[in-house]
Design an enzyme around this catalytic site. Structure first.
Site, PDB file in Angstrom:
ATOM      1  N   LYS A  38       0.857  -1.203   0.000  1.00 40.07           N
ATOM      2  CA  LYS A  38       0.000   0.000   0.000  1.00 40.07           C
ATOM      3  C   LYS A  38       0.883   1.241   0.000  1.00 40.07           C
ATOM      4  CE  LYS A  38      -1.753   1.579   4.052  1.00 40.07           C
ATOM      5  NZ  LYS A  38      -1.433   2.978   4.365  1.00 40.07           N
ATOM      6  N   ASN A  39       1.886   1.269   0.872  1.00 40.57           N
ATOM      7  CA  ASN A  39       2.650   2.508   1.074  1.00 40.57           C
ATOM      8  C   ASN A  39       3.676   2.778  -0.023  1.00 40.57           C
ATOM      9  OD1 ASN A  39       1.084   2.963   3.270  1.00 40.57           O
ATOM     10  ND2 ASN A  39       2.620   2.362   4.785  1.00 40.57           N
ATOM     11  N   CYS A 132      -5.319  12.317  12.612  1.00 36.27           N
ATOM     12  CA  CYS A 132      -5.881  10.972  12.502  1.00 36.27           C
ATOM     13  C   CYS A 132      -5.695  10.299  13.853  1.00 36.27           C
ATOM     14  CB  CYS A 132      -5.222  10.195  11.374  1.00 36.27           C
ATOM     15  SG  CYS A 132      -3.671   9.506  11.850  1.00 36.27           S
ATOM     16  N   ARG A 137      -0.011  14.324  13.080  1.00 39.46           N
ATOM     17  CA  ARG A 137       0.526  14.086  11.726  1.00 39.46           C
ATOM     18  C   ARG A 137       0.488  15.349  10.858  1.00 39.46           C
ATOM     19  NH1 ARG A 137      -1.424   8.457   9.524  1.00 39.46           N
ATOM     20  NH2 ARG A 137       0.452   8.667   8.258  1.00 39.46           N
ATOM     21  N   ASP A 320       4.653   0.419  11.950  1.00 41.41           N
ATOM     22  CA  ASP A 320       3.436  -0.206  11.399  1.00 41.41           C
ATOM     23  C   ASP A 320       3.290  -1.665  11.818  1.00 41.41           C
ATOM     24  OD1 ASP A 320       3.496   1.593   8.217  1.00 41.41           O
ATOM     25  OD2 ASP A 320       2.979   2.188  10.257  1.00 41.41           O
ATOM     26  N   ARG A 413      -8.581  -0.621   4.604  1.00 41.77           N
ATOM     27  CA  ARG A 413      -7.762   0.444   4.005  1.00 41.77           C
ATOM     28  C   ARG A 413      -6.402  -0.113   3.605  1.00 41.77           C
ATOM     29  NH1 ARG A 413      -6.925   5.703   7.148  1.00 41.77           N
ATOM     30  NH2 ARG A 413      -5.704   5.893   5.260  1.00 41.77           N
TER      31      ARG A 413
HETATM   32  C1  EPZ Z   1       4.178   6.888   6.270  1.00 44.16           C
HETATM   33  O1  EPZ Z   1       3.379   7.911   6.845  1.00 44.16           O
HETATM   34  C2  EPZ Z   1       3.273   5.664   6.178  1.00 44.16           C
HETATM   35  N1  EPZ Z   1       2.135   5.967   5.318  1.00 44.16           N
HETATM   36  C3  EPZ Z   1       2.784   5.275   7.574  1.00 44.16           C
HETATM   37  O2  EPZ Z   1       2.001   4.086   7.446  1.00 44.16           O
HETATM   38  C4  EPZ Z   1       4.001   4.972   8.439  1.00 44.16           C
HETATM   39  O3  EPZ Z   1       3.571   4.648   9.744  1.00 44.16           O
HETATM   40  C5  EPZ Z   1       4.924   6.205   8.471  1.00 44.16           C
HETATM   41  O4  EPZ Z   1       5.296   6.571   7.121  1.00 44.16           O
HETATM   42  C6  EPZ Z   1       6.190   5.956   9.270  1.00 44.16           C
HETATM   43  O5  EPZ Z   1       6.893   4.884   8.713  1.00 44.16           O
HETATM   44  C7  EPZ Z   1       2.316   5.971   3.971  1.00 44.16           C
HETATM   45  O6  EPZ Z   1       3.394   5.728   3.463  1.00 44.16           O
HETATM   46  C8  EPZ Z   1       1.100   6.261   3.140  1.00 44.16           C
HETATM   47  P1  EPZ Z   1       6.165  10.336   8.335  1.00 44.16           P
HETATM   48  P2  EPZ Z   1       3.918   9.443   6.837  1.00 44.16           P
HETATM   49  O7  EPZ Z   1       6.036  11.582   7.546  1.00 44.16           O
HETATM   50  O8  EPZ Z   1       4.705   9.687   5.610  1.00 44.16           O
HETATM   51  C9  EPZ Z   1       5.989  13.626  11.743  1.00 44.16           C
HETATM   52  C10 EPZ Z   1       0.154   2.698   7.765  1.00 44.16           C
HETATM   53  O9  EPZ Z   1      -0.312   2.163   8.779  1.00 44.16           O
HETATM   54  N2  EPZ Z   1       5.839  14.601  10.643  1.00 44.16           N
HETATM   55  O10 EPZ Z   1       7.388   9.487   8.176  1.00 44.16           O
HETATM   56  O11 EPZ Z   1       2.769  10.309   7.140  1.00 44.16           O
HETATM   57  C11 EPZ Z   1       4.788  12.694  11.878  1.00 44.16           C
HETATM   58  O12 EPZ Z   1       3.787  13.301  12.659  1.00 44.16           O
HETATM   59  C12 EPZ Z   1       0.616   4.142   7.818  1.00 44.16           C
HETATM   60  O13 EPZ Z   1       0.315   2.126   6.651  1.00 44.16           O
HETATM   61  C13 EPZ Z   1       5.902  15.954  10.950  1.00 44.16           C
HETATM   62  O14 EPZ Z   1       6.080  16.351  12.104  1.00 44.16           O
HETATM   63  O15 EPZ Z   1       4.898   9.407   8.105  1.00 44.16           O
HETATM   64  C14 EPZ Z   1       5.381  11.477  12.536  1.00 44.16           C
HETATM   65  O16 EPZ Z   1       5.450  11.702  13.944  1.00 44.16           O
HETATM   66  C15 EPZ Z   1       0.384   4.762   9.179  1.00 44.16           C
HETATM   67  N3  EPZ Z   1       5.741  16.860   9.943  1.00 44.16           N
HETATM   68  C16 EPZ Z   1       6.802  11.425  11.967  1.00 44.16           C
HETATM   69  O17 EPZ Z   1       7.065  12.744  11.441  1.00 44.16           O
HETATM   70  C17 EPZ Z   1       5.552  16.472   8.633  1.00 44.16           C
HETATM   71  O18 EPZ Z   1       5.444  17.354   7.745  1.00 44.16           O
HETATM   72  C18 EPZ Z   1       6.966  10.435  10.835  1.00 44.16           C
HETATM   73  O19 EPZ Z   1       5.959  10.710   9.881  1.00 44.16           O
HETATM   74  C19 EPZ Z   1       5.504  15.087   8.350  1.00 44.16           C
HETATM   75  C20 EPZ Z   1       5.654  14.165   9.355  1.00 44.16           C
END
Ligand code: EPZ
Length: 433
Positions: A38-39, A132, A137, A320, A413
């Site tokens: 998915k990701n 969420c 996020r 995850d 999802r």
């Molecule tokens: C991706 O989310 C995945 N989703 C998530 O999978 C996964 O848990 C996550 O990466 C971490 O590996 C997809 O790829 C669609 P991040 P993403 O940006 O990109 C903070 C699932 O269950 N952050 O690496 O949104 C954020 O809040 C989902 O399949 C900021 O502060 O994750 C988090 O604490 C859930 N500002 C950390 O960074 C930003 O602009 C990591 O988030 C962006 C992120």
């Protein structure tokens, strides 16, 4: 709205009420295949916006998040044809490069259309995704990246509004590692003028898979899978074709399903090296793990010990898989300490596991799990987010009696027919309306 989107929405509404009933007891055994990730599929499908023409994808998982992506890409002027896991996308310039709230609110990954729209059309209006279940996020790092590449970006009435005649390559240092932020930076930089260097880039296999497709479209990129990725902007890209990489999180979930019942299960069509953080920890607990070129087998056992995990960016233990591994630890001999290092609120499954009789004490980012084999008993539980839902299904496999997991649209999802895959291994599980 065309028939396809209408049908998707009706179908989605119907699925909202589904539950899964699982009866504890069967020891799982056999072989099950992994779907595409998915990701990886989400950023790869959005990257098609970077080039007009016909893009062809295989091994695209059949999921609600892919339905949401389908609707958003159609709203952006694309025409999609889906035949099982084969997806063809006909890309043409959108009437207006806007991702509306009613589509974005269903899937925060919709923010991944920001980079492609901005770099291709010089303008993008993308609704803020909203928080969420697992945390606020924010998308500040995505917005900052577009500004660093020369865009004017403002937030107005719940929308990110970005404009740039042409983005200009720049050094981008992520002070906080972000998967989506890295992906948006990559998709924005491939058509920028000059060179972009992304430092502290995410190394996840899904980011690497996106780079493989961008390169297939003619992008000039080096360094994927390391923390420094260099992109030399080009003037134009062309459509290509791509097979989505295996879903390491689904594969890990299926492996844990076999392990928690004490059975011998092989998960194939996966990439074993993508799951080393999980399999290393399972071996620490006493599980016998065997890996082939595209498969992992967990050996049958009747007892395992607890261990500590702390989630961190790839190649660390994946956030995850945290909820699913916690379910496994409720059956271990001894105590395990689970630390969630990525999201601020990713213990939503704890209270539901406790309802099944688990002994877990959550304290902010840490949860202490006291293992007690056979201590779970079936109950009605509520799915709250995608991976928490999977954790409850796994616990239901060993809870005495019947466990009913409600609101499993969360599960749909991110998992393609999970109940069918588990039933093929001998689980007593069914989906009910
Ligand atoms: C991706 O989310 C995945 N989703 C998530 O999978 C996964 O848990 C996550 O990466 C971490 O590996 C997809 O790829 C669609 P991040 P993403 O940006 O990109 C903070 C699932 O269950 N952050 O690496 O949104 C954020 O809040 C989902 O399949 C900021 O502060 O994750 C988090 O604490 C859930 N500002 C950390 O960074 C930003 O602009 C990591 O988030 C962006 C992120």
């Amino acid at each position: 709205m065309n028939m396809t989107s209408h049908r998707l929405i009706t179908q989605a509404r119907r699925v909202e009420l589904d539950s899964i009933i699982v009866k504890g007891g069967p020891v799982l055994s056999g072989t099950v295949s992994t779907s595409g990730a998915k990701n990886a599929a989400l950023p790869v499908l959005f990257s098609a916006l970077l080039a007009d023409g016909t893009h062809r994808f295989t091994r695209v998982p059949v999921l609600r998040d892919i339905d949401s992506t389908h609707q958003l890409l159609e709203a952006l002027g694309c025409r999609l044809e889906r035949n099982g896991t084969d997806v063809t996308i006909e890309v043409a310039p959108p009437g207006e490069p806007v991702a509306h709230y009613d589509l974005v609110r269903k899937m925060r990954a919709s923010i991944l259309c920001l980079g492609p729209l901005l770099t291709r059309y010089g303008e993008a209006r993308v609704s803020l995704p909203g928080g969420c279940a697992i945390g606020s996020r924010p998308i500040d790092l995505h917005v900052e990246t577009m500004r660093k590449l020369g865009a004017e970006v403002e937030i107005d009435q719940g929308y990110v509004i970005a404009r740039a005649k042409r983005l200009v390559g720049e050094r981008i240092l992520f002070e906080k590692l972000t998967v989506g932020g890295t992906e948006n930076a990559l998709m924005a930089a491939v058509l920028a003028r000059g060179t972009t260097v992304i430092e502290n880039a995410a190394k996840e296999p899904e980011v690497v898979d996106l780079v493989h497709y961008l390169r297939a479209m003619g992008a000039q990129i080096e360094g994927e899978g390391t923390s420094v990725i260099t992109i030399d902007g080009v003037d134009e890209l062309h459509p290509a074709s791509h097979a989505i990489v295996a879903d390491r999180i689904e594969a890990g979930t299926l492996l844990i399903a076999g392990a928690i019942t004490g059975g011998e299960v092989t998960v194939d069509r996966c990439v074993p090296q993508h799951l080393e953080a999980l399999t290393d920890k399972m071996q620490d607990c006493g599980f016998h793990i065997e890996t082939g070129s595209d498969s992992i087998t967990v050996g049958a056992t009747d007892s395992w010990t607890g261990t500590d995990i702390s989630t961190s960016p790839y190649p660390g233990f994946p956030t995850d898989l945290q909820a699913q591994f916690m379910a496994l630890m409720t059956q271990a001999q001894g105590t395990s300490v689970v630390t969630e290092g990525i999201f601020e609120n990713r213990f939503m499954h704890v209270q539901e596991l406790v309802r099944l009789g688990a002994d877990i004490t959550p304290m902010r980012q840490v949860a202490v799990v006291r293992g007690d084999r056979g201590g779970l008993s079936g109950a009605d539980v509520m799915a709250t987010d995608l991976r928490a839902s999977a954790s409850l299904v796994l616990a239901g496999l060993v809870a005495k009696g019947e466990t009913r997991v409600n609101r499993i649209y969360h599960l749909d999802r991110g998992y393609e027919k999970l109940e069918k895959k588990l039933a093929s291994l001998g689980a007593d599980i069914q989906r009910v309306r």
